[in-house]
Design a protein around this motif. Structure first.
Motif, short mmCIF file in Angstrom:
data_model
loop_
_atom_site.label_atom_id
_atom_site.label_comp_id
_atom_site.label_asym_id
_atom_site.label_seq_id
_atom_site.Cartn_x
_atom_site.Cartn_y
_atom_site.Cartn_z
N ASP A 103 2.29 -14.12 -4.75
CA ASP A 103 2.08 -12.95 -3.98
C ASP A 103 0.67 -13.13 -3.31
OD1 ASP A 103 1.91 -10.38 -2.76
OD2 ASP A 103 1.33 -9.44 -4.59
N TRP A 104 0.76 -13.91 -2.48
CA TRP A 104 -0.68 -14.25 -1.60
C TRP A 104 -0.30 -14.41 -0.30
CZ3 TRP A 104 -3.73 -19.06 -0.37
CH2 TRP A 104 -5.02 -18.84 -0.15
N MET A 105 -1.12 -14.93 0.77
CA MET A 105 -0.88 -15.08 2.16
C MET A 105 0.22 -16.22 2.39
SD MET A 105 -4.33 -14.35 3.68
CE MET A 105 -5.35 -15.03 2.48
N SER A 106 1.06 -16.04 3.32
CA SER A 106 2.04 -17.06 3.70
C SER A 106 1.37 -17.95 4.69
CB SER A 106 3.17 -16.39 4.47
OG SER A 106 2.65 -15.86 5.68
N THR A 107 1.93 -19.22 4.69
CA THR A 107 1.56 -20.38 5.85
C THR A 107 1.58 -19.79 6.86
OG1 THR A 107 2.70 -21.85 4.15
CG2 THR A 107 2.01 -22.62 6.51
N ASP A 217 -5.01 -5.00 0.06
CA ASP A 217 -4.35 -4.08 1.00
C ASP A 217 -4.79 -4.27 2.30
OD1 ASP A 217 -6.90 -3.39 0.49
OD2 ASP A 217 -6.36 -1.39 0.06
N GLY A 218 -5.49 -5.52 2.66
CA GLY A 218 -6.30 -5.71 4.13
C GLY A 218 -7.50 -4.83 4.28
N ARG A 219 -7.88 -3.99 3.32
CA ARG A 219 -9.13 -3.73 3.36
C ARG A 219 -10.25 -4.40 3.02
NH1 ARG A 219 -10.05 0.83 0.80
NH2 ARG A 219 -8.41 0.86 -0.79
N SER A 265 -8.47 -7.68 9.44
CA SER A 265 -7.24 -6.62 9.00
C SER A 265 -5.91 -6.96 10.10
CB SER A 265 -7.50 -5.16 9.17
OG SER A 265 -6.66 -4.26 8.94
N ALA A 266 -6.49 -7.07 11.37
CA ALA A 266 -5.33 -7.32 12.32
C ALA A 266 -4.64 -8.67 12.18
CB ALA A 266 -5.97 -7.27 13.72
N LEU A 267 -5.30 -9.52 11.48
CA LEU A 267 -4.70 -10.82 11.40
C LEU A 267 -3.79 -10.99 10.05
CD1 LEU A 267 -7.78 -13.06 12.53
CD2 LEU A 267 -5.64 -12.93 13.59
N TYR A 321 -8.58 -14.83 -5.27
CA TYR A 321 -7.56 -15.88 -5.26
C TYR A 321 -6.36 -15.81 -6.49
CZ TYR A 321 -10.30 -18.28 -1.77
OH TYR A 321 -10.99 -18.89 -0.69
N LEU A 322 -6.93 -15.22 -7.58
CA LEU A 322 -6.08 -15.29 -8.74
C LEU A 322 -5.33 -13.77 -8.95
CD1 LEU A 322 -8.49 -17.12 -11.26
CD2 LEU A 322 -6.70 -17.95 -9.36
N PHE A 323 -6.00 -12.71 -8.43
CA PHE A 323 -5.45 -11.38 -9.18
C PHE A 323 -5.20 -10.44 -7.98
CE2 PHE A 323 -8.22 -13.12 -12.54
CZ PHE A 323 -7.26 -13.16 -13.26
N SER A 324 -4.36 -9.36 -7.86
CA SER A 324 -4.15 -8.46 -6.84
C SER A 324 -4.71 -7.06 -6.87
CB SER A 324 -2.55 -8.48 -6.73
OG SER A 324 -1.91 -8.02 -7.62
N ASP A 325 -5.77 -6.99 -7.46
CA ASP A 325 -6.46 -5.70 -7.50
C ASP A 325 -7.61 -5.82 -6.53
OD1 ASP A 325 -9.04 -6.06 -9.66
OD2 ASP A 325 -7.32 -7.45 -9.96
N ARG A 326 -8.31 -4.48 -6.41
CA ARG A 326 -9.46 -4.59 -5.60
C ARG A 326 -10.81 -4.52 -6.43
NH1 ARG A 326 -9.68 -3.07 -0.59
NH2 ARG A 326 -11.32 -1.82 -0.92
N TYR A 327 -10.87 -5.52 -7.21
CA TYR A 327 -12.02 -5.84 -8.08
C TYR A 327 -13.24 -5.75 -7.35
CZ TYR A 327 -15.24 -8.65 -11.08
OH TYR A 327 -16.04 -9.03 -11.60
N GLY A 328 -14.06 -4.94 -7.70
CA GLY A 328 -15.38 -5.03 -7.06
C GLY A 328 -15.71 -4.35 -5.50
#
Length: 460
Positions: A103-107, A217-219, A265-267, A321-328
């Motif tokens: 669950d990261w960005m696609s090619t 979330d792109g923010r 964000s737009a990208l 790169y490893l986790f999907s939370d808004r850490y920090g």
């Protein structure tokens, strides 16, 4: 299955730091993937952590064979993420992520960041309110001098920009006059035969770099803005000699930060650091270039000093790169320390090709209280080239200190004058030592390579 992550070609300062950080903080050890056995052989000994217990396993896999490798390891490990530590490995990391179904960005998304023309076309179509320069792909001088869009770019100003479409570090970037002769264009394009080039309208005004991190979330958040100083040298107009911190109270900080966050964000950037170059003229900010990565030359280490007591630039990148939370990312930023301290990243400039036989000033520079680190330390026996870009800088260092940027920039000018090579006549012994070291630098690794018959010492 053991939890792990993949790091591509980790012979890099950022990679070594991330491996250490992630091992201490999360107890995770990476799968180190080397796509070039010979390069790994030469570079790996410079990073002892790559042969330590902090690494889970090592593999030599050609890029074309990565899909087969993924199929082999998928049943053995639970891979949390893929870490690209420089521009070259951003898109391959996305391909690996797709293959691993992460669950990261696609090619598709990350591919935009390696294609300057496509990225700006995407922004013009999807976010027309964000200013970007006109840009077209070209492969031949005739296309640069053609009518239509090329002519519009040439005539938008008295100059235009020609640069590799997937380039970085200022390599082969040139500013040409609108009425340039075809032979001049041809001579420049011959530096990279077959290269796809980006032809862009020239944007004036001072240039800045915006560095930050984007969440799942792109923010995103901006943590460092720097100003660029570029000089005309060796026939190039845009050789970077230094970049320096811009105070958060500077009037340009807020608009370039807001613009940068809107662009990423737009990208569609997610869970990634970013390094954006922006020019600001009377019409406001305008995108020059953008990388989905940490700033180069190890400058993220320096920028991290400006934010003590909170996750720094490298830590945010590693976690993202490893986790999907808004850490920090939602922690309030205290700009007090940032505004009270400054830094300058400096790159040396050489005006001719030569071997360093005498070298002065290095010890004096290292003794300065504002000296932070060498990204590239000059040495006796080093072969320097005429500086055309960041890759041909003979040295690279960072200064950090408390107080005004005016004082630190003045110190930077003194430092540049302090580091000198071949300014005095070398003795016979000094010449012998220099050329002996030069020969050893070239011959010893090659002899080791032959002795090991292409093996990589320390690989398990």
């Amino acid at each position: 299955m053991r939890r792990t992550y993949v790091i591509l070609n980790p012979c890099d300062d950022y990679a070594a730091h991330i491996i250490h950080l992630v091992y201490l903080k999360y107890g995770l050890r990476p799968l180190c993937v080397y796509t070039d056995r010979k390069a790994a052989f030469y570079l790996k000994p410079g990073y002892p952590i790559l042969s330590s217990e902090a690494v889970e396993a090592e593999f030599v896999v050609e890029e074309a064979a990565l899909p087969a490798w993924v199929a082999e390891i998928r049943g053995r490990y639970r891979v949390l993420g893929v870490v690209p530590c420089n521009e070259r490995w951003v898109e391959p990391a996305a391909r690996l992520s797709d293959l691993l179904r992460l669950d990261w960005m696609s090619t598709e998304v990350l591919g935009r960041f390696r294609d300057k023309v496509r990225m700006k076309a995407f922004l013009r179509e999807r976010a027309p309110h964000l200013r970007v320069p006109r840009s077209i792909p070209v492969r031949a001088p005739a296309e640069v001098l053609a009518s239509g869009p090329a002519r519009a770019i040439r005539e938008a100003s008295d100059r235009f920009v020609l640069k590799p479409n997937d380039g970085a570090g200022g390599k082969n970037v040139v500013i040409l006059p609108g009425g340039v002769a075809e032979e001049v264009v041809a001579a420049h394009m011959s530096l990279a035969p077959g290269q796809l080039w980006a032809m862009e309208e020239f944007v004036g005004g001072p240039e800045y770099a915006v560095n930050g991190q984007v969440g799942p979330d792109g923010r995103g958040v901006v943590l460092v803005v720097t100003g660029y100083s570029r000089v005309q040298v060796n026939g190039r107009d845009v050789v970077a000699d230094k970049d320096f911190k811009v105070d958060q109270t500077d009037p340009v900080f807020a608009p370039v930060s807001s613009y940068a966050l809107s662009v990423v964000s737009a990208l569609g950037l997610r869970r990634s650091p970013f390094h954006m170059e922006v020019k600001v003229d009377a019409a406001g900010p305008c995108l020059i270039d953008l990388g989905a990565r940490l700033v180069g030359s190890g400058c993220a280490f320096l920028g991290s000093l400006l934010h003590p007591g909170r996750p720094d630039l490298v830590e945010l990148a590693a976690h993202g790169y490893l986790f999907s939370d808004r850490y920090g990312l939602d922690e309030p930023v205290d700009w007090t320390w940032y505004n009270a301290h400054g830094y300058v990243c400096m790159s040396g400039i050489a005006e001719r090709d030569e071997v360093i036989t005498t070298l002065d000033g290095v010890d004096e520079v290292e003794a300065l209280p504002q000296f932070f680190r060498w990204a590239v330390r000059p040495r006796i026996g080093q072969r320097v080239q005429r500086t055309l870009d960041l890759y041909t800088a003979p040295w690279d260092l960072d200064l950090f200190g408390e107080g005004s940027m005016t004082d630190l920039l003045a110190l930077a000018d003194q430092v540049r004058g302090t580091i000198r090579w071949n300014q005095r006549r070398a003795t016979v012994r000094e010449r012998m030592v220099a050329h002996g070291r030069r020969l050893a630098d070239r011959a010893v690794p090659k002899l080791r390579w032959v002795a090991h018959r292409g093996g990589v010492p320390g690989f398990r």
